[in-house]
Write a protein that holds these residues in place. Structure first.
Motif, mmCIF file in Angstrom:
data_model
loop_
_atom_site.group_PDB
_atom_site.id
_atom_site.type_symbol
_atom_site.label_atom_id
_atom_site.label_comp_id
_atom_site.label_asym_id
_atom_site.label_seq_id
_atom_site.Cartn_x
_atom_site.Cartn_y
_atom_site.Cartn_z
ATOM 1 N N LYS A 1 27.951 14.448 46.581
ATOM 2 C CA LYS A 1 29.084 15.253 46.118
ATOM 3 C C LYS A 1 29.744 16.034 47.253
ATOM 4 O O LYS A 1 30.859 16.494 47.118
ATOM 5 C CB LYS A 1 28.650 16.225 45.028
ATOM 6 N N LEU B 1 39.883 11.172 45.192
ATOM 7 C CA LEU B 1 40.066 12.612 45.381
ATOM 8 C C LEU B 1 41.507 12.996 45.064
ATOM 9 O O LEU B 1 42.445 12.410 45.611
ATOM 10 C CB LEU B 1 39.751 13.006 46.828
ATOM 11 N N GLU C 1 43.178 15.482 46.019
ATOM 12 C CA GLU C 1 43.869 15.991 47.217
ATOM 13 C C GLU C 1 44.435 14.841 48.046
ATOM 14 O O GLU C 1 45.555 14.936 48.562
ATOM 15 C CB GLU C 1 42.906 16.823 48.085
ATOM 16 N N LEU C 2 43.685 13.759 48.164
ATOM 17 C CA LEU C 2 44.181 12.609 48.927
ATOM 18 C C LEU C 2 45.259 11.858 48.163
ATOM 19 O O LEU C 2 46.189 11.323 48.764
ATOM 20 C CB LEU C 2 43.029 11.678 49.295
ATOM 21 N N GLU C 3 45.157 11.843 46.847
ATOM 22 C CA GLU C 3 46.227 11.228 46.054
ATOM 23 C C GLU C 3 47.523 12.025 46.208
ATOM 24 O O GLU C 3 48.602 11.453 46.314
ATOM 25 C CB GLU C 3 45.800 11.130 44.591
ATOM 26 N N CYS D 1 43.239 6.375 50.424
ATOM 27 C CA CYS D 1 43.488 7.517 49.524
ATOM 28 C C CYS D 1 43.209 7.149 48.077
ATOM 29 O O CYS D 1 42.586 7.920 47.339
ATOM 30 C CB CYS D 1 44.925 8.004 49.670
ATOM 31 N N ALA E 1 38.072 12.146 53.253
ATOM 32 C CA ALA E 1 39.232 12.909 53.729
ATOM 33 C C ALA E 1 39.411 12.737 55.231
ATOM 34 O O ALA E 1 40.540 12.559 55.708
ATOM 35 C CB ALA E 1 39.058 14.387 53.377
ATOM 36 N N ARG F 1 30.380 12.616 50.964
ATOM 37 C CA ARG F 1 31.320 11.503 50.753
ATOM 38 C C ARG F 1 32.779 11.962 50.680
ATOM 39 O O ARG F 1 33.634 11.346 51.304
ATOM 40 C CB ARG F 1 30.942 10.720 49.512
ATOM 41 N N PRO F 2 33.099 13.023 49.944
ATOM 42 C CA PRO F 2 34.499 13.471 49.925
ATOM 43 C C PRO F 2 34.995 13.918 51.303
ATOM 44 O O PRO F 2 36.136 13.643 51.674
ATOM 45 C CB PRO F 2 34.509 14.640 48.934
ATOM 46 N N SER G 1 39.429 6.701 47.320
ATOM 47 C CA SER G 1 38.604 7.912 47.401
ATOM 48 C C SER G 1 38.412 8.575 46.048
ATOM 49 O O SER G 1 37.379 9.185 45.794
ATOM 50 C CB SER G 1 39.230 8.921 48.364
#
Length: 130
Positions: free
Chosen positions: A11, A58, A60-62, A53, A19, A14-15, A56
């Motif tokens: 958790k 995530l 934030e990346l989207e 992106c 990123a 990996r994020p 992921s």
């Protein structure tokens, strides 16, 4: 660094790794500026960034990918010319900071002079104004 991030709980590690990789993909795309890149090279790097992106998961990346998509008409212009508006954005930031610092002054002329002084080349450390 990759091994250290993978050693962390999933958790957390990996994020961060996702990123970091997306950031590197975007930098790979932007380093094409002033190199007269082929359209296929630009498309490959852009696809790699978008793919990373999306994979992921995530938000934030989207959101970053959406921002790049929104600004896409301007990005190829930067890649071709290498010209940015960074100078004018920096000047605007200085003006806003000076105006914020001068909040409460009643004389608009003094505030105008403070802003002008803060944005001149000499006050920013440039000895030979161009």
């Amino acid at each position: 660094m990759v091994d250290d991030l993978l050693a962390l709980p999933k958790k957390i590690g990996r994020p961060i790794l996702a990123a970091w990789n997306a950031k590197e993909d975007l930098l790979d795309l932007l380093t094409l500026a002033r190199t007269h890149p082929d359209r296929s090279v630009i498309a490959d790097r852009l696809f790699r960034f978008y793919d990373r992106c999306a994979a992921s998961g995530l938000p934030e990346l989207e959101r970053l990918a959406t921002t790049v998509e929104t600004w896409w008409p301007e990005i190829p212009a930067f890649l071709r010319t290498g010209i940015t508006n960074a100078g004018s954005e920096g000047t605007n930031r200085v003006i806003k900071t000076v105006a914020r610092d001068a909040y409460g002054f009643r004389n608009p002329e003094s505030q105008r002079l403070r802003t002008r002084c803060a944005t001149t080349r000499r006050s920013r450390g440039c000895l030979n104004p161009a």
